[in-house]
Enzyme design. Structure first.
Site, PDB file in Angstrom:
ATOM      1  N   MET A 121       0.851  -1.194   0.000  1.00  0.00           N
ATOM      2  CA  MET A 121       0.000   0.000   0.000  1.00  0.00           C
ATOM      3  C   MET A 121       0.887   1.244   0.000  1.00  0.00           C
ATOM      4  SD  MET A 121      -3.430  -0.976   2.049  1.00  0.00           S
ATOM      5  CE  MET A 121      -2.859  -0.639   3.710  1.00  0.00           C
ATOM      6  N   TYR A 142       4.146   3.893   0.859  1.00  0.00           N
ATOM      7  CA  TYR A 142       4.796   4.468   2.037  1.00  0.00           C
ATOM      8  C   TYR A 142       5.821   3.472   2.570  1.00  0.00           C
ATOM      9  CZ  TYR A 142       5.131   8.392   5.168  1.00  0.00           C
ATOM     10  OH  TYR A 142       5.587   9.514   5.822  1.00  0.00           O
ATOM     11  N   LEU A 143       6.740   3.165   1.698  1.00  0.00           N
ATOM     12  CA  LEU A 143       7.663   2.038   1.899  1.00  0.00           C
ATOM     13  C   LEU A 143       8.575   2.214   3.099  1.00  0.00           C
ATOM     14  CD1 LEU A 143       8.787   1.367  -1.779  1.00  0.00           C
ATOM     15  CD2 LEU A 143       6.786   0.515  -0.570  1.00  0.00           C
ATOM     16  N   HIS A 144       8.843   1.109   3.760  1.00  0.00           N
ATOM     17  CA  HIS A 144       9.844   1.062   4.827  1.00  0.00           C
ATOM     18  C   HIS A 144      10.706  -0.167   4.595  1.00  0.00           C
ATOM     19  CE1 HIS A 144       7.306  -2.026   6.527  1.00  0.00           C
ATOM     20  NE2 HIS A 144       6.292  -1.180   6.614  1.00  0.00           N
ATOM     21  N   HIS A 195       9.140  -3.490   3.488  1.00  0.00           N
ATOM     22  CA  HIS A 195       8.852  -3.640   2.050  1.00  0.00           C
ATOM     23  C   HIS A 195      10.138  -3.932   1.269  1.00  0.00           C
ATOM     24  CE1 HIS A 195       5.573  -0.795   3.385  1.00  0.00           C
ATOM     25  NE2 HIS A 195       4.845  -1.750   2.811  1.00  0.00           N
ATOM     26  N   GLN A 200       5.624 -11.200   7.187  1.00  0.00           N
ATOM     27  CA  GLN A 200       5.077 -12.041   8.243  1.00  0.00           C
ATOM     28  C   GLN A 200       4.503 -11.191   9.389  1.00  0.00           C
ATOM     29  OE1 GLN A 200       5.207 -15.597   7.715  1.00  0.00           O
ATOM     30  NE2 GLN A 200       3.702 -15.500   9.358  1.00  0.00           N
ATOM     31  N   LYS A 201       4.763  -9.867   9.365  1.00  0.00           N
ATOM     32  CA  LYS A 201       4.133  -9.012  10.383  1.00  0.00           C
ATOM     33  C   LYS A 201       2.613  -9.158  10.303  1.00  0.00           C
ATOM     34  CE  LYS A 201       3.890  -4.373  10.328  1.00  0.00           C
ATOM     35  NZ  LYS A 201       2.519  -3.910  10.656  1.00  0.00           N
ATOM     36  N   VAL A 224      10.678  -7.036   9.860  1.00  0.00           N
ATOM     37  CA  VAL A 224      11.847  -6.147   9.989  1.00  0.00           C
ATOM     38  C   VAL A 224      11.548  -5.160  11.107  1.00  0.00           C
ATOM     39  CG1 VAL A 224      13.291  -4.452   8.815  1.00  0.00           C
ATOM     40  CG2 VAL A 224      12.414  -6.432   7.560  1.00  0.00           C
TER      41      VAL A 224
END
Lengths: 282, 282
Positions: A32, A34-36, A39, A150-151, A178
């Protein structure tokens, strides 16, 4: 080849077809935006396994409840495309809501039982929206592999169940959570947190660590869960949505350990912001 | 090449993959077997459009209600394979129930609204079972085209809606109803009919013909429907399940003609045997 941003289904299909004809293997990382770093770890895994990587970027209204944060969900296309480009994504598939839902949907992919609990119970209709949009993305991109964090452990279970039940011709690759240096699981929603809430939110991962130690010491499911809840409640801003210890991936209550894999799953609100975290014991 | 009968999903996938790599176009004709000329017309259409034709043969328990005729549904694999072979089918995909449903399904493809009426109302859960199994077959065979008989007009509408809503990468080709010389629509279930019921069953197609004439003469929807019902009721063995005049394919009630395509759809029981028929006016 330079990364491309594709906004239409027909263009995405065209590229997919060319790739197929050239014998490429295709990886899909549904996001969706708003990468962190979470991702980015999915993209890295996709790059390892596939010759072409599509990252979809679509904030799916179908999976948000009427009182949820669809409108204010953080968006930053410029930053996202820069990060995706640097990570070696070949195509960002970023359709508009009108492109994905040109008319009222009459079809829903419903996964039952494993959606009765956890986020499925807290967010009615959420997993119908997830399964339906992921099904659409799979049919558009037709990947060999799709990568999920897996979050969202229940989401992984739901998608795997759908793929298995409906014989979808691809493999789901779950990737590890992460975390920030202090243990907080990376999430696009972390930006919502006040400074104080951000500090207190570390209690989620701390409670999972405590549970791990508790399990090593032979505590039973009920005790482990109780102690996780108590620890979370020490943080004044923490408002527990759920703390559950369940079999995984079947997500059934677990009274006594019996060698089956299980999950400790948490959802906790800090003000308007709902965070989730989990640990799978196998 | 000789026709093959494939019973496992993995073998079907293998052949599908080979065909794809060789640039073949694939047509799927989903059937429940006990072939009649209606099925053969679907195969003929598939042969015209595709270089390879798969006919699936699977009596799907999921789409039968608990009081319906799953167990006694007519089966004749030997005759079916002979007919399919003569018609130029490349592969009969005939999985067992255990192959298609190795464990309890948790995933259902639900098409709403257009399933609230006609057979959807008479046979609760029927179209969930149809949409779900067809979705499975599409994912296993991955055809470019799939062929369905217009006799099951609501089924065609449901499948088209599903394919459109979920962006499934194939095209649905509806094919015209095939009839006996006296007008009775071909159906595997016609073998159930007693001699007397078989004679009286011709009233279905006669009532559709009458409706056509009524429409030409400017009668309104309510009158046309009433006259169809009256005609059917002249047959002592006929027990009407429904006679409906609806928009097509949206299947909404139609009070006054407005240029929209519409359907006159019938379901009539003769003893234990339920027959359907319809005519689409466009």
């Amino acid at each position: 080849m330079k990364m491309r941003i594709i906004e239409t289904i027909s263009e995405m299909r065209k590229v997919q077809k060319e790739w197929r004809e050239n014998g490429e293997s295709i990886g899909l990382v549904p996001t969706m935006g708003y990468l962190h770093e979470g991702h980015l770890s999915l993209i890295a895994e996709a790059k390892k396994r596939c010759s072409k990587v599509v990252m979809s970027l679509f904030v799916n209204p179908l999976q948000f409840g009427p009182t949820e944060d669809f409108e204010r969900y953080p968006r930053d296309m410029e930053r996202d495309s820069q990060l995706a480009n640097e990570s070696g994504v070949d195509i960002i598939f970023a359709p508009s809501v009108a492109e994905m839902y040109p008319h009222k949907m009459k079809t829903t992919v419903v996964v039952s039982e494993i959606t009765d609990t956890l986020c499925g119970a807290s967010r009615p209709g959420h997993f119908d929206g997830v399964a339906t949009v992921v099904s659409k993305l799979f049919h558009i991109v037709q990947p060999d592999f799709a990568f999920f964090g897996q979050k969202d452990a229940q989401q992984v279970a739901v998608i795997k169940q759908m793929v298995d039940d409906l014989n979808m011709p691809l493999e789901i690759i779950p990737c590890p959570i992460v975390r920030e240096p202090d243990g907080l699981a990376k999430s696009s929603r972390n930006v919502y947190l006040s400074e104080e809430a951000r500090k207190q939110a570390v209690v989620l991962s701390r409670s999972l660590k405590q549970a791990e130690a508790d399990y090593q010491q032979g505590l039973q499911p009920g005790e482990i869960k109780e102690r996780a809840m108590s620890l979370i409640k020490t943080q004044p801003l923490a408002d527990i949505d759920y703390v559950e210890l369940l079999t995984y991936p079947s997500l059934k209550p677990l009274e006594k350990f019996n060698g089956q894999p299980f999950i400790l799953a948490l959802a906790v609100r800090f003000g308007d912001t709902r965070l989730i975290d989990n640990k799978i014991f196998s």
